[in-house]
Design a protein around this motif. Structure first.
Motif, PDB file in Angstrom:
ATOM      1  N   PRO A  75       0.875  -1.358  -0.277  1.00  0.00           N
ATOM      2  CA  PRO A  75       0.146   0.163   0.208  1.00  0.00           C
ATOM      3  C   PRO A  75       0.797   1.769  -0.059  1.00  0.00           C
ATOM      4  O   PRO A  75       1.603   1.251   0.585  1.00  0.00           O
ATOM      5  N   PHE A  76       0.170   2.181  -0.300  1.00  0.00           N
ATOM      6  CA  PHE A  76       0.814   3.421  -0.975  1.00  0.00           C
ATOM      7  C   PHE A  76      -0.070   4.860  -0.809  1.00  0.00           C
ATOM      8  O   PHE A  76      -1.064   4.580  -1.013  1.00  0.00           O
ATOM      9  N   ARG A  77       0.400   5.286   0.507  1.00  0.00           N
ATOM     10  CA  ARG A  77      -0.210   6.750   0.697  1.00  0.00           C
ATOM     11  C   ARG A  77      -0.292   7.758  -0.426  1.00  0.00           C
ATOM     12  O   ARG A  77       0.272   8.550  -0.460  1.00  0.00           O
ATOM     13  N   LEU A  78      -1.153   8.483  -0.428  1.00  0.00           N
ATOM     14  CA  LEU A  78      -1.078   9.721  -1.408  1.00  0.00           C
ATOM     15  C   LEU A  78      -1.099  10.562  -0.651  1.00  0.00           C
ATOM     16  O   LEU A  78      -0.112  11.967  -2.000  1.00  0.00           O
ATOM     17  N   THR A 109      -5.352   5.904  -0.308  1.00  0.00           N
ATOM     18  CA  THR A 109      -4.596   4.682  -0.231  1.00  0.00           C
ATOM     19  C   THR A 109      -4.483   3.624  -1.491  1.00  0.00           C
ATOM     20  O   THR A 109      -5.371   3.833  -2.288  1.00  0.00           O
ATOM     21  N   ILE A 110      -3.462   3.733  -2.401  1.00  0.00           N
ATOM     22  CA  ILE A 110      -3.576   2.902  -3.160  1.00  0.00           C
ATOM     23  C   ILE A 110      -3.173   1.823  -2.853  1.00  0.00           C
ATOM     24  O   ILE A 110      -1.601   1.826  -2.425  1.00  0.00           O
ATOM     25  N   ILE A 126      -2.637  -1.575 -10.123  1.00  0.00           N
ATOM     26  CA  ILE A 126      -2.451  -0.419  -9.399  1.00  0.00           C
ATOM     27  C   ILE A 126      -4.632  -0.221  -9.422  1.00  0.00           C
ATOM     28  O   ILE A 126      -4.665  -0.186  -9.903  1.00  0.00           O
ATOM     29  N   LEU A 127      -4.262  -0.499  -8.139  1.00  0.00           N
ATOM     30  CA  LEU A 127      -5.725  -0.762  -7.232  1.00  0.00           C
ATOM     31  C   LEU A 127      -6.436   0.447  -7.568  1.00  0.00           C
ATOM     32  O   LEU A 127      -5.577   1.522  -6.953  1.00  0.00           O
ATOM     33  N   THR A 131      -9.120   0.240  -2.025  1.00  0.00           N
ATOM     34  CA  THR A 131      -9.070  -0.715  -2.429  1.00  0.00           C
ATOM     35  C   THR A 131      -8.592  -1.368  -1.819  1.00  0.00           C
ATOM     36  O   THR A 131      -6.898  -1.553  -2.390  1.00  0.00           O
ATOM     37  N   ALA A 132      -8.739  -2.136  -0.928  1.00  0.00           N
ATOM     38  CA  ALA A 132      -7.345  -3.420   0.298  1.00  0.00           C
ATOM     39  C   ALA A 132      -7.288  -4.641  -0.706  1.00  0.00           C
ATOM     40  O   ALA A 132      -8.541  -5.052  -1.606  1.00  0.00           O
ATOM     41  N   MET A 133      -6.304  -5.229  -0.833  1.00  0.00           N
ATOM     42  CA  MET A 133      -6.265  -6.023  -1.646  1.00  0.00           C
ATOM     43  C   MET A 133      -7.260  -7.411  -1.296  1.00  0.00           C
ATOM     44  O   MET A 133      -6.846  -7.505  -0.411  1.00  0.00           O
ATOM     45  N   ASN A 134      -8.554  -8.514  -1.848  1.00  0.00           N
ATOM     46  CA  ASN A 134      -8.473  -8.912  -1.298  1.00  0.00           C
ATOM     47  C   ASN A 134      -8.718 -10.368  -2.121  1.00  0.00           C
ATOM     48  O   ASN A 134      -8.334  -9.944  -3.294  1.00  0.00           O
TER      49      ASN A 134
END
Length: 184
Positions: A75-78, A109-110, A126-127, A131-134
């Protein structure tokens, strides 16, 4: 408290501050750092799994490792920072704009997913924002990104897909999808 006691206390505190500053300068001079190194917290299961992986692959050759596709996500904070920020400032400058760090309560967050092998780097997926990875997104990522990378880099040659043990990676639906669409 008398004036003499206040002066004594003030002198004591001033000496203490100078002594601490001298220690800090000396530590810095000899290479001692005050911040702790960040390292992943490993559970007993993580350690056991890593040791098992090492034992299983200890005799692998460079040729064996060339058949592996590694993947990970992050995850990366924008806006803002995920870690500690240090600003050097003089006394009284704490609230100067140049010494501040703007923050937001709930930064966007991306999440990104990527993979690579010795043959090259795959495309970055890139989600959508926040959106968290599920397991559903992970299955989509594997379908869209992984299969095309395997085809581009390995063709019909066998390869090994190595992903971390995140919850979405070990979901039953993902294991089933990998069995149906990808054969090591």
């Amino acid at each position: 408290m008398s004036t003499g006691q206040v002066k004594s206390l003030s002198y004591y505190l001033d000496c203490k501050r100078r002594l601490i500053a001298e220690f800090a300068q000396e530590w810095q001079r000899v290479g001692v750092r005050a911040s702790a190194a960040k390292k992943p917290l490993l559970s007993k299961k993580n350690i056991k799994d890593r040791q098992k992986f090492c034992r299983m692959n200890k005799d692998w050759t460079a040729e064996d490792w060339c058949k592996v596709i590694f993947s990970d996500q992050a995850p990366f904070r924008l806006f803002g920072t995920s870690g500690k920020s240090i600003v050097r400032r003089r006394k009284g400058e704490r609230y100067n704009e140049s010494c501040g760090l703007p923050i937001v309560k709930h930064p966007e967050t991306i999440h990104v997913w990527g993979c690579f092998s010795t043959k090259g780097v795959g495309s970055l997926m890139i989600l959508p924002k926040n959106t968290a990875m599920n397991k559903e997104w992970y299955q989509n990522v594997l379908r869209v990104q992984l299969l095309s990378m395997i085809h581009e880099q390995f063709g019909v040659d066998p390869c090994i897909f190595q992903h971390a043990g995140a919850t979405c990676h070990i979901a039953v639906v993902i294991k089933k999808w990998l069995e149906d669409h990808y054969n090591e």
